[in-house]
Write a protein that holds these residues in place. Structure first.
Motif, mmCIF file in Angstrom:
data_model
loop_
_atom_site.group_PDB
_atom_site.id
_atom_site.type_symbol
_atom_site.label_atom_id
_atom_site.label_comp_id
_atom_site.label_asym_id
_atom_site.label_seq_id
_atom_site.Cartn_x
_atom_site.Cartn_y
_atom_site.Cartn_z
ATOM 1 N N ILE A 147 0.804 -1.226 0.000
ATOM 2 C CA ILE A 147 0.000 0.000 0.000
ATOM 3 C C ILE A 147 0.840 1.281 0.000
ATOM 4 O O ILE A 147 0.283 2.384 -0.046
ATOM 5 N N ASP A 148 2.167 1.168 0.027
ATOM 6 C CA ASP A 148 2.991 2.370 0.167
ATOM 7 C C ASP A 148 4.347 2.158 -0.521
ATOM 8 O O ASP A 148 4.412 1.541 -1.573
ATOM 9 N N ASP A 149 5.412 2.683 0.084
ATOM 10 C CA ASP A 149 6.783 2.537 -0.427
ATOM 11 C C ASP A 149 7.006 3.207 -1.780
ATOM 12 O O ASP A 149 7.725 2.695 -2.642
ATOM 13 N N GLU A 150 6.403 4.378 -1.968
ATOM 14 C CA GLU A 150 6.630 5.151 -3.188
ATOM 15 C C GLU A 150 8.112 5.507 -3.313
ATOM 16 O O GLU A 150 8.758 5.874 -2.345
ATOM 17 N N GLY A 151 8.631 5.414 -4.531
ATOM 18 C CA GLY A 151 10.012 5.800 -4.783
ATOM 19 C C GLY A 151 11.048 4.825 -4.295
ATOM 20 O O GLY A 151 12.246 5.100 -4.347
ATOM 21 N N SER A 152 10.623 3.673 -3.824
ATOM 22 C CA SER A 152 11.550 2.679 -3.269
ATOM 23 C C SER A 152 12.096 1.755 -4.350
ATOM 24 O O SER A 152 11.677 1.796 -5.513
ATOM 25 N N GLY A 153 13.011 0.870 -3.943
ATOM 26 C CA GLY A 153 13.524 -0.138 -4.857
ATOM 27 C C GLY A 153 12.424 -1.055 -5.347
ATOM 28 O O GLY A 153 12.389 -1.442 -6.525
ATOM 29 N N TYR A 154 11.500 -1.406 -4.444
ATOM 30 C CA TYR A 154 10.379 -2.256 -4.849
ATOM 31 C C TYR A 154 9.512 -1.524 -5.879
ATOM 32 O O TYR A 154 9.107 -2.121 -6.885
ATOM 33 N N TYR A 155 9.237 -0.263 -5.626
ATOM 34 C CA TYR A 155 8.439 0.540 -6.559
ATOM 35 C C TYR A 155 9.096 0.551 -7.938
ATOM 36 O O TYR A 155 8.425 0.348 -8.961
ATOM 37 N N ILE A 156 10.397 0.763 -7.970
ATOM 38 C CA ILE A 156 11.111 0.809 -9.247
ATOM 39 C C ILE A 156 11.046 -0.556 -9.942
ATOM 40 O O ILE A 156 10.757 -0.652 -11.141
ATOM 41 N N GLN A 231 9.602 10.020 -11.682
ATOM 42 C CA GLN A 231 8.453 9.579 -10.888
ATOM 43 C C GLN A 231 8.899 9.139 -9.496
ATOM 44 O O GLN A 231 8.234 9.425 -8.493
ATOM 45 N N CYS A 232 10.016 8.451 -9.456
ATOM 46 C CA CYS A 232 10.572 7.986 -8.187
ATOM 47 C C CYS A 232 10.922 9.180 -7.300
ATOM 48 O O CYS A 232 10.566 9.219 -6.114
ATOM 49 N N ALA A 233 11.594 10.163 -7.885
ATOM 50 C CA ALA A 233 11.965 11.367 -7.138
ATOM 51 C C ALA A 233 10.729 12.115 -6.654
ATOM 52 O O ALA A 233 10.706 12.646 -5.537
ATOM 53 N N ALA A 234 9.682 12.141 -7.483
ATOM 54 C CA ALA A 234 8.441 12.819 -7.090
ATOM 55 C C ALA A 234 7.814 12.146 -5.875
ATOM 56 O O ALA A 234 7.334 12.812 -4.953
ATOM 57 N N GLY A 235 7.829 10.816 -5.861
ATOM 58 C CA GLY A 235 7.297 10.086 -4.711
ATOM 59 C C GLY A 235 8.088 10.358 -3.450
ATOM 60 O O GLY A 235 7.507 10.515 -2.358
ATOM 61 N N LEU A 236 9.401 10.442 -3.568
ATOM 62 C CA LEU A 236 10.249 10.708 -2.403
ATOM 63 C C LEU A 236 10.082 12.158 -1.934
ATOM 64 O O LEU A 236 10.092 12.435 -0.729
ATOM 65 N N PHE A 237 9.916 13.078 -2.884
ATOM 66 C CA PHE A 237 9.676 14.471 -2.536
ATOM 67 C C PHE A 237 8.398 14.596 -1.716
ATOM 68 O O PHE A 237 8.337 15.349 -0.728
ATOM 69 N N GLU A 238 7.374 13.841 -2.092
ATOM 70 C CA GLU A 238 6.111 13.876 -1.357
ATOM 71 C C GLU A 238 6.258 13.323 0.060
ATOM 72 O O GLU A 238 5.472 13.674 0.946
ATOM 73 N N LEU A 239 7.242 12.474 0.287
ATOM 74 C CA LEU A 239 7.522 12.003 1.644
ATOM 75 C C LEU A 239 8.157 13.099 2.487
ATOM 76 O O LEU A 239 7.871 13.249 3.673
ATOM 77 N N ARG A 265 22.168 8.333 -9.275
ATOM 78 C CA ARG A 265 22.301 9.791 -9.321
ATOM 79 C C ARG A 265 21.104 10.425 -10.036
ATOM 80 O O ARG A 265 20.778 11.592 -9.806
ATOM 81 N N PHE A 266 20.437 9.660 -10.891
ATOM 82 C CA PHE A 266 19.302 10.209 -11.630
ATOM 83 C C PHE A 266 18.135 10.516 -10.692
ATOM 84 O O PHE A 266 17.494 11.556 -10.812
ATOM 85 N N VAL A 267 17.880 9.620 -9.759
ATOM 86 C CA VAL A 267 16.834 9.867 -8.766
ATOM 87 C C VAL A 267 17.264 10.985 -7.824
ATOM 88 O O VAL A 267 16.501 11.910 -7.535
ATOM 89 N N ARG A 268 18.496 10.898 -7.354
ATOM 90 C CA ARG A 268 18.995 11.892 -6.394
ATOM 91 C C ARG A 268 18.984 13.301 -6.992
ATOM 92 O O ARG A 268 18.535 14.258 -6.350
ATOM 93 N N GLU A 269 19.471 13.434 -8.223
ATOM 94 C CA GLU A 269 19.527 14.754 -8.844
ATOM 95 C C GLU A 269 18.129 15.295 -9.143
ATOM 96 O O GLU A 269 17.875 16.502 -9.019
ATOM 97 N N ALA A 270 17.215 14.399 -9.513
ATOM 98 C CA ALA A 270 15.828 14.833 -9.746
ATOM 99 C C ALA A 270 15.196 15.318 -8.449
ATOM 100 O O ALA A 270 14.462 16.323 -8.426
#
Length: 306
Positions: A147-156, A231-239, A265-270
Motif C-alpha cells: 500500500i505504500d513505499d513510493e520511490g523505493s527499490g520495490y516501486y522501481i 516519478q521515483c523522485a516525485a514520490g520521495l519528494f512527497e515524503l 544519481r538520476f533519482v537523487r539529482e531529480a
C-alpha cells in the motif's frame, strides 16, 4: 570493561557494531542474517540472533559486561514484532537494558549524529522521519510495499516489470528496459517473467533487486527509464514535504540512506531539483554514520538519561 551493542535490522542483513561505552571507535563491526520479522522466517531470525550473540560474546568475558543493546528494526510498531525480537535477545542470555525502536530513529541518529533533523530512506522500501529542536517528530511512508513505499527499490522494480509487459503486448515502445530486465533475471520470455513474479518464493527484495536496471537504462539515455527516475523522485519528494512543513525544518539538511538514493544519481539529482524549487535552503547530505552506529549512539543516550 563495559560495552554497548547497536544493531540495524535491515531487510537483507543485520549490521552490528560493538563499542566500549566510553569510546567512539567500534570494537567490532560485522553483519549477520536479517531480523525483520515482517515477512521473515522465524527460524532464520533465531539463527541470525544466535550468530550475533556468538560474535558479541567473543568481544567480552560475559554478556554481563554489555551495558545496553539497542536494536533499530522495521515493523516494531507492531507489539508482536517487538516482543518477538526481545524474546530472541533474552533467549540468547542477555538480561540487561534493551532498546527496540524503529529503524528510522537509529538511521536518523547516525545520519545526523543527533536525534534531530531529517532522514530519507529509499532502499527496498521508503520512509522519511524527522525530529525538530522541540523534540517533535513526524514520519511519512514506511507502510509496506502493498500500500505504500513510493520511490523505493520495490516501486522501481515493479514499474520496470510493468514496462516490460506493456512493451511486449504493444502498449509501449522504444525502450531497452525489457532487454535489460530479461538479462538481469536470466530469462527470455514474458511468460517466464510472469512465472518469476508470481512464484510464491519470489519476495519483495527480489523485485527491488531489479532497481539498478533503471539506473543503467537512464545512463544509456532511455526515455522511459528517465521518466521513471523522475516519478521515483516525485514520490520521495512527497515524503519529505510533510516532515519539513509539520516540523518547520525549512533549513534542515536531509540525510539520504538506502541504495536508491545513494546509488542512482538520476533519482537523487531529480529530487535535488524538486527541493531546490520549493525549499532552496534544504540540501541532501550523506549520513555521518550508518544506522548501526546510530543504534550505538541511541543506546548511549539512553544510559546517560537513565
Amino acid at each position: 570493561m563495559a560495552f554497548i551493542v547497536g544493531m540495524d535490522g535491515g531487510g537483507t542483513k543485520t549490521a552490528v557494531i560493538v563499542t566500549h561505552d566510553d569510546q567512539e571507535e567500534p570494537v567490532r563491526s560485522f553483519t549477520a542474517g536479517p531480523i525483520n520479522y515482517n515477512g521473515g522466517d522465524a527460524g532464520a531470525i533465531a539463527a541470525a540472533f544466535g550468530e550475533i550473540f556468538k560474535q558479541i560474546r567473543s568481544c567480552c568475558t560475559s554478556l554481563a559486561e554489555v551495558n545496553h543493546v539497542c536494536i533499530g528494526a522495521a515493523g516494531v510498531s507492531n507489539p508482536a514484532v517487538a516482543r518477538f525480537l526481545e524474546q530472541q535477545v533474552r533467549d540468547n542470555g542477555y538480561s540487561g537494558p534493551l532498546t527496540i525502536t524503529g529503524d528510522q530513529e537509529t538511521a536518523l541518529y547516525g545520519a545526523q549524529n543527533a536525534m534531530q533533523g531529517i532522514i530519507l530512506i529509499a532502499g527496498t522500501g521508503s520512509i522519511c522521519f524527522g525530529v525538530n529542536e522541540k523534540g517533535e517528530r513526524h514520519r511519512t511512508g514506511g507502510f509496506g510495499h502493498l500500500i505504500d513505499d513510493e520511490g523505493s527499490g520495490y516501486y522501481i522494480g515493479r514499474e520496470l516489470l510493468s514496462v516490460l509487459v506493456q512493451t511486449e503486448d504493444g502498449r509501449m515502445a522504444d525502450t531497452m528496459i525489457p532487454e535489460l530486465v530479461y538479462k538481469q533475471l536470466g530469462l527470455g520470455t514474458v511468460q517466464e517473467v510472469i512465472g518469476f513474479v508470481y512464484d510464491k518464493n519470489t519476495t519483495k527484495k527480489d523485485i527491488a533487486a531489479l532497481a539498478p536496471v533503471m539506473t543503467a537504462a537512464c545512463g544509456l539515455g532511455d526515455a522511459q527509464a528517465l521518466k521513471l527516475a523522475e516519478q521515483c523522485a516525485a514520490g520521495l519528494f512527497e515524503l519529505v514535504v510533510p516532515v519539513i512543513e509539520r516540523l518547520k525544518l525549512y533549513e534542515s539538511k536531509v540525510a539520504i540512506a538506502g541504495s536508491v538514493l545513494q546509488k542512482s544519481r538520476f533519482v537523487r539529482e531529480a529530487l535535488e531539483r524538486k527541493l531546490a524549487r520549493s525549499y532552496p535552503q534544504t540540501q541532501l547530505i550523506m549520513p555521518v554514520h550508518n544506522a548501526a552506529y546510530g543504534a550505538v549512539l541511541l543506546g548511549k543516550s539512553k544510559m546517560s538519561n537513565g
